[in-house]
Write an enzyme that holds these catalytic residues in place. Structure first.
Site, short mmCIF file in Angstrom:
data_model
loop_
_atom_site.label_atom_id
_atom_site.label_comp_id
_atom_site.label_asym_id
_atom_site.label_seq_id
_atom_site.Cartn_x
_atom_site.Cartn_y
_atom_site.Cartn_z
N ARG A 53 -3.32 -9.16 -20.62
CA ARG A 53 -4.36 -8.71 -21.55
C ARG A 53 -3.82 -7.80 -22.64
O ARG A 53 -4.42 -7.67 -23.70
CB ARG A 53 -5.44 -7.92 -20.80
CG ARG A 53 -6.25 -8.70 -19.81
CD ARG A 53 -7.11 -7.74 -18.98
NE ARG A 53 -7.86 -6.81 -19.82
CZ ARG A 53 -8.94 -7.12 -20.49
NH1 ARG A 53 -9.43 -8.32 -20.41
NH2 ARG A 53 -9.55 -6.23 -21.25
N PRO A 88 0.83 -1.22 0.00
CA PRO A 88 0.00 0.00 0.00
C PRO A 88 0.86 1.27 0.00
O PRO A 88 0.36 2.34 -0.33
CB PRO A 88 -0.81 -0.11 1.30
CG PRO A 88 -0.76 -1.54 1.69
CD PRO A 88 0.55 -2.08 1.16
N GLU A 146 3.32 -7.79 8.71
CA GLU A 146 3.24 -6.32 8.71
C GLU A 146 4.00 -5.72 7.53
O GLU A 146 3.91 -4.51 7.28
CB GLU A 146 3.78 -5.73 10.01
CG GLU A 146 3.03 -6.18 11.27
CD GLU A 146 1.53 -5.99 11.15
OE1 GLU A 146 1.09 -4.86 10.90
OE2 GLU A 146 0.81 -7.00 11.32
N ASP A 154 -11.10 -1.20 -22.99
CA ASP A 154 -12.45 -0.80 -22.61
C ASP A 154 -12.49 0.57 -21.94
O ASP A 154 -12.29 1.57 -22.58
CB ASP A 154 -13.09 -1.87 -21.72
CG ASP A 154 -13.09 -3.22 -22.42
OD1 ASP A 154 -13.07 -3.23 -23.65
OD2 ASP A 154 -13.08 -4.25 -21.73
N1 4HQ Z 1 -0.57 -5.68 1.11
N2 4HQ Z 1 -1.61 -3.17 -2.73
C1 4HQ Z 1 0.45 -6.07 3.32
C2 4HQ Z 1 -1.51 -4.85 0.49
C3 4HQ Z 1 -1.29 -4.32 -0.88
C4 4HQ Z 1 -2.14 -3.40 -1.54
C5 4HQ Z 1 0.61 -6.24 0.47
C6 4HQ Z 1 -0.81 -6.09 2.48
C7 4HQ Z 1 1.84 -6.21 1.37
C8 4HQ Z 1 2.76 -6.79 3.52
N3 4HQ Z 1 -0.31 -4.60 -1.73
N4 4HQ Z 1 1.55 -6.76 2.68
N5 4HQ Z 1 -3.24 -2.81 -1.07
O1 4HQ Z 1 -2.49 -4.51 1.09
O2 4HQ Z 1 -0.50 -3.91 -2.84
#
Ligand code: 4HQ
Length: 264
Positions: free
Chosen positions: A162, A97, A124, A177
Site C-alpha cells: 500500500r 509472537p 511450536e 488513514d
Molecule cells: N505464529 N505474529 C507460531 C504467530 C505469529 C504472530 C507464527 C504462530 C509462528 C511458529 N507470528 N508460529 N502472532 O502467532 O507473527
C-alpha cells in the site's frame, strides 16, 4: 519491491495474487511474490521438516537444515536483482509472537528495501539456530497465537505494498488513514442520511468545509481517547488538536459524551 516467502503452504500465500491491491500491484510489476516450499529443501529423511524438541515437551519444532537451505537459496536468487545485477541486499524476517511488534512505522521502513525475505514457521516454532544464523529481524503481528506465519506474512506484504508509489492509484496521498497522524481515524458516513433511525451528523451535510475538517479532527481525538489512550501519549498534536483534546477531556469529566452518537 521483491518479496520472497519460505513456507510449507505456498498456495495460501499465493492467494495474494488473486485479488485486491496486492494482485493489482503484481500485475503492474510494482511487487513480485516468489514462494519456496520448505519441504523441497530437506536433505536427510525425505520430506521431514519437523522433529521432537530436545528437552521434551509437547509439539514439534521445525528443523534448522531445510529452513537454512530454503532461505539461502531464496536469498541467492533474490540478490541477483530484478535486472540480473548481483549484490542486492536481502532483508530476512521471521514472523513470531516473540518478535518486535509490527506497526505502520515499521511498514514504512521496510518499504525502503529492494528485497524482503519472509520466513513462515509452523508447529511450536523453529530451531533457534536457524534464527541465529539466517534471520535479520523477528516481527510479531500481535499478542495472539496463530498456527503459522503465513497470515502475518501476508499482512506485512499488504501493508508494505500500500505504501509503494502507484499501488493505490489516484489516492496516493491518503494512504495511511489512521496512523499517519498516529491517531485513530474519524467515523465515516455515506448515503442514506438516515439509516434505521440513526442520522448522519449535521455538520457533514452543511457544506462548511472548515467545520467538517475540525469535526473530523475532533472525532478522531474522541475515538483515540476512548479506545486507544496509549496512542495519545505518543501523538504529535497541532495546537488546534491540543485545544480539542482539552475540550474532549473536560466533557468526559463532566459526564458529557463527546462521541457523535450523542447527537442521535
Ligand atoms: N505464529 N505474529 C507460531 C504467530 C505469529 C504472530 C507464527 C504462530 C509462528 C511458529 N507470528 N508460529 N502472532 O502467532 O507473527
Amino acid at each position: 519491491m521483491r518479496f520472497g516467502v519460505i513456507t510449507l503452504f505456498p498456495e495460501l500465500v499465493q492467494a495474494l495474487g488473486t485479488g485486491g491491491i496486492t494482485a493489482r500491484a503484481m500485475a503492474r510489476e510494482l511487487i513480485s511474490v516468489s514462494c519456496r516450499n520448505t519441504r523441497d529443501f530437506t536433505e536427510d529423511r525425505p520430506s521431514s521438516v519437523d522433529e521432537r524438541p530436545y528437552g521434551g515437551g509437547p509439539g514439534m519444532v521445525m528443523s534448522a537444515q531445510p529452513l537454512c537451505a530454503a532461505t539461502r537459496a531464496a536469498r541467492e536468487a533474490m540478490a541477483e536483482g530484478a535486472d540480473g545485477a548481483a549484490g542486492a541486499a536481502v532483508h530476512t524476517v521471521y514472523l513470531t509472537p516473540q518478535g518486535r511488534r509490527f506497526d505502520q512505522a515499521r511498514a514504512r521502513e521496510l518499504a525502503q528495501h529492494d528485497a524482503l525475505l519472509l520466513v513462515c514457521g509452523r508447529y511450536e516454532g523453529v530451531d533457534e539456530r536457524f534464527i541465529a544464523s539466517d534471520v535479520d529481524e523477528e516481527l510479531s503481528l500481535g499478542d495472539f497465537v496463530l498456527s503459522g506465519g503465513e497470515l502475518p506474512t501476508m499482512a506485512v506484504i499488504e501493508a508494505i505494498t500500500r505504501l509503494l508509489p502507484g499501488a493505490l492509484g489516484h489516492e496516493d496521498s491518503a494512504v495511511e488513514d489512521s496512523f499517519s497522524g498516529a491517531l485513530l481515524d474519524c467515523p465515516h458516513f455515506t448515503r442514506p442520511e438516515e439509516f434505521e433511525g440513526r442520522k448522519v451528523p449535521e455538520v457533514l451535510l452543511s457544506g462548511d468545509h472548515a467545520a467538517i475538517r475540525d469535526w473530523r479532527a475532533e472525532q478522531a481525538l474522541v475515538r483515540t481517547v476512548e479506545r486507544r489512550p496509549d496512542l495519545i501519549r505518543n501523538a504529535v498534536l497541532t495546537s488546534v488538536q491540543r485545544e480539542q483534546l482539552e475540550r474532549v477531556r473536560q466533557q468526559r469529566e463532566q459526564g458529557v459524551n463527546p462521541n457523535w452518537e450523542r447527537e442521535q
